[in-house]
Each structure stands twice: as C-alpha cells, then as structure tokens.
Design an enzyme around this catalytic site. Structure first.
Site, PDB file in Angstrom:
ATOM      1  N   LYS A  22       3.591  -3.803   6.167  1.00  0.00           N
ATOM      2  CA  LYS A  22       3.813  -4.464   4.786  1.00  0.00           C
ATOM      3  C   LYS A  22       4.877  -3.218   4.556  1.00  0.00           C
ATOM      4  O   LYS A  22       5.221  -4.730   3.829  1.00  0.00           O
ATOM      5  CB  LYS A  22       2.666  -2.704   3.815  1.00  0.00           C
ATOM      6  N   HIS A  76     -12.145   2.375   3.126  1.00  0.00           N
ATOM      7  CA  HIS A  76     -11.280   3.237   2.860  1.00  0.00           C
ATOM      8  C   HIS A  76     -12.567   4.772   2.667  1.00  0.00           C
ATOM      9  O   HIS A  76     -14.008   4.415   2.051  1.00  0.00           O
ATOM     10  CB  HIS A  76     -10.625   3.022   1.447  1.00  0.00           C
ATOM     11  N   SER A 125       0.370  -1.052   0.263  1.00  0.00           N
ATOM     12  CA  SER A 125      -0.114   0.163   0.121  1.00  0.00           C
ATOM     13  C   SER A 125       1.033   1.009  -0.072  1.00  0.00           C
ATOM     14  O   SER A 125       1.867   1.773   0.132  1.00  0.00           O
ATOM     15  CB  SER A 125      -0.779   0.495   1.033  1.00  0.00           C
ATOM     16  N   SER A 126       0.170   2.767  -0.315  1.00  0.00           N
ATOM     17  CA  SER A 126       1.199   3.788  -0.752  1.00  0.00           C
ATOM     18  C   SER A 126       1.328   4.111   0.933  1.00  0.00           C
ATOM     19  O   SER A 126       1.872   5.281   0.504  1.00  0.00           O
ATOM     20  CB  SER A 126       0.241   4.631  -1.616  1.00  0.00           C
ATOM     21  N   CYS A 127      -0.101   4.087   1.803  1.00  0.00           N
ATOM     22  CA  CYS A 127       0.805   4.470   3.755  1.00  0.00           C
ATOM     23  C   CYS A 127       1.981   3.759   3.711  1.00  0.00           C
ATOM     24  O   CYS A 127       2.702   4.236   4.782  1.00  0.00           O
ATOM     25  CB  CYS A 127      -0.559   3.602   4.735  1.00  0.00           C
ATOM     26  N   TYR A 143      -0.686  -0.362   9.989  1.00  0.00           N
ATOM     27  CA  TYR A 143      -0.896  -1.706   9.017  1.00  0.00           C
ATOM     28  C   TYR A 143       0.693  -1.398   7.980  1.00  0.00           C
ATOM     29  O   TYR A 143       1.157  -2.447   6.587  1.00  0.00           O
ATOM     30  CB  TYR A 143      -2.157  -0.985   8.240  1.00  0.00           C
TER      31      TYR A 143
END
Length: 334
Positions: free
Chosen positions: A162, A201, A129-131, A158
């Site tokens: 990742k 989301h 994920s881009s987070c 989270y």
C-alpha cells in the site's frame, strides 16, 4: 531522516488543479466493485446520479493479468477511477501468507495505475489502509508519520504494498501532472464484509463469533489477545461518502486519513457486539494470541479541513451490519 522518507514527504508536485463536481455522465470505473469498499462506493455513486458505472468481477477481469487490464482500459476508456480492489485479510491471513499479500497487491495496483496512466484517466482515487503507519506512531496518527518507524510485523507485507501505491500516486503527480489522490481508511465494516473465521478482520470476525454463540447456545466465547488494543472503526457507507467528497473537494500529493477520530478497545467493541447480537455468556481472552498494534487512531484533521466528517455512530452501524449478516447467513463472503 532517510532518503525514502525525504521522497515520501517531498513537496514537489506538478499538478495545477482545482477540485470540482465530477461529471455524472462520464464513465466511472470502480475496481473491486463487489468488495466491501467498492460495493459501498458503487451504491453511493448510483445514489449521486452517476450514469455510466463500470465494474468487473475477479472472474471477469483478473487485475493481476497485466495484458487483460490494459485491454480493459483500452476498451472502456474510463474518465474516473477508484482503485478499491485489493487482497485483504486479518492478522492470521496476513501473517500466514505475506508473499500473497505483497505480490498480489503490487500487481493489482501496478497494472491498474499503469493502465490508467496510459489511457489518460482524469481523476483517480487510490485506497490504502491505516496499517501503512509505524506500529508505534504517535497517536492520533498524522499523515506525516508515514515511513518514520517500523511497521507492525503481522501485516508489514500488505502495508509495504500500500505504501508503494501511495508512492506511485505521488510519482504520477510529479511526472505527469495528473490530479490523482490517495486515501487511507481506518478499520472498515458494514454490509458485504468478509466474515470468514480465518480471513476476516477483527470486527466481522467478532460478529460471526458472537452470533454463532447465540445460535448454538454457547456459554463462552474465546477472543484473541488481551482485549486492550484500541481500534477506530468507520462504517463503509461513510467511507464511500468520504471517497466521493475527496474526489470533488480535495487535491494534493499527501494521502488523506479517513476515519472517525475516536477509538475503542477490542474488549469494548466485543461487549457492544455481544449486546447487539443478544449474547449473554462469558468472554474469555486467549492471551497467547497476538494483539497486533497497541493503538491505531487516525488524525482526521486534513479530512475535516476538506469539509467532511463521519456521521454513522458505531452502535447504529453495528446493528445494521448484524442485521445484514443475519439476512445473508449462508451466503456471505468467505
């Protein structure tokens, strides 16, 4: 620069591999094949002629159960794997249950990747994920921004999980020479999304909120924050196409950003959704609620260099998503 950053950006790589078309007759396991991303990848693989797809629902195989995962790999012996299974959620869910998001995702990833390694999976794609990137990373965000600053606090647990997945892919490449890769998609949306009012989301939450306002005849809709943060949105069918493209055209230790390269404000996306669903009332912004990261726009140069760009426009993608949501109202994932 910290030691951790030096490890992540370490150029050591033991892989000697030239990407090529995958064998359509070989067994292909899609972990998370009923989720938003996994189901889109499954559809794409079917359309591309893959003949031996394998998937298991969470009721059939609990990926947090290490013994069960190893037994599954021993029985099925997949040649290719896409790891799209994860515990996911929006700001509220991530900030309320950080232990769950950290622990569950670490176990899911570790079990699947360890089992895939033990059984010699040839080609594997890990989806993150881009987070994973710092809250205030320079925009657009390049892959080298990883671990160069503090994470967004509302989903840091989270994100750490990742990041650990990316590290494991890189470690497998260095230690075992397997051509496994990872990709980090931007905000995804489309058929099969989670439209829960508490666990979704931002985009599916907005679709549900505005659609319910139309159905109830409400004259106002309340959204979280200021509406000023900028977000990038990618249709999940584009993500599925990009995933197969990367498996067949890219190899390298660095994660690859997957997105459109353009972004909009939350207020702009809210206006677009309101127009698509036919809502004509007022939108009120509850500024007591968190905005999250001010901007998250991915630099997709590496992806474009690999020969792929997105093709589904935002408004067209939203229209098809709203149509799907309305067709499945009462039976959508919560």
């Amino acid at each position: 620069m910290s030691d951790a950053t030096q490890v992540v950006h370490d150029d050591r790589d033991a892989v000697d591999f030239t990407p090529a078309p995958l064998d359509r007759s070989s067994r292909f396991y899609v972990a998370g094949h009923r989720g938003l991303v996994g189901s889109a990848i499954w559809r794409r693989l079917q359309a591309e002629g893959f003949e031996d797809l394998v998937g298991r629902s969470s009721a059939e195989l609990d990926l947090k159960d290490r013994d069960a995962v190893f037994a599954f790999f021993a029985e099925q012996k997949p040649r290719y794997v896409v790891l799209a299974a994860a515990k996911v959620g929006g700001i509220l869910a991530n900030s309320t249950y950080p232990v769950d998001f950290l622990s569950d995702n670490l176990r899911i990833q570790g079990n699947v990747l360890d089992a895939a390694l033990e059984h010699g999976v040839d080609r594997l794609l890990f989806l993150g994920s881009s987070c994973i990137y710092p809250k205030f990373a320079p925009q657009p965000i390049v892959e080298d921004s990883l671990l160069t600053g503090h994470l967004e606090p509302t989903n840091d647990a989270y994100a750490i999980a990742k990041i650990a997945g990316i590290m494991q892919i890189q470690a497998v490449r260095r230690q075992y020479g397997l051509p496994w890769i990872s990709a980090m998609p931007t905000n995804l949306y489309g058929p099969g999304d989670n439209f829960s009012p508490t666990g979704s989301h931002v985009l599916p939450a907005l679709i549900r909120r505005y659609d319910e306002a139309v159905r109830s005849g409400a004259t106002s809709v309340v959204n979280w924050g200021t509406g000023t943060p900028r977000r990038e949105f990618l249709h999940v069918d584009d993500m599925a196409e990009a995933s197969l493209h990367l498996l067949e055209h890219y190899d390298g230790p660095a994660q690859v950003n997957v997105g459109t390269g353009t972004d909009v404000t939350i207020e702009e996306i809210s206006q677009t959704i309101a127009r698509v669903v036919g809502y004509e009332g007022e939108t009120v912004w509850d500024t007591s609620k968190p905005d999250g990261t001010p901007q998250k726009l991915l630099d997709v140069s590496k992806l474009r260099d690999a020969g792929w760009t997105s093709r589904i426009g935002l408004e067209d993608g939203l229209r098809s998503t709203v149509e799907w949501y309305r067709e499945h109202t009462g039976n959508v994932r919560e």
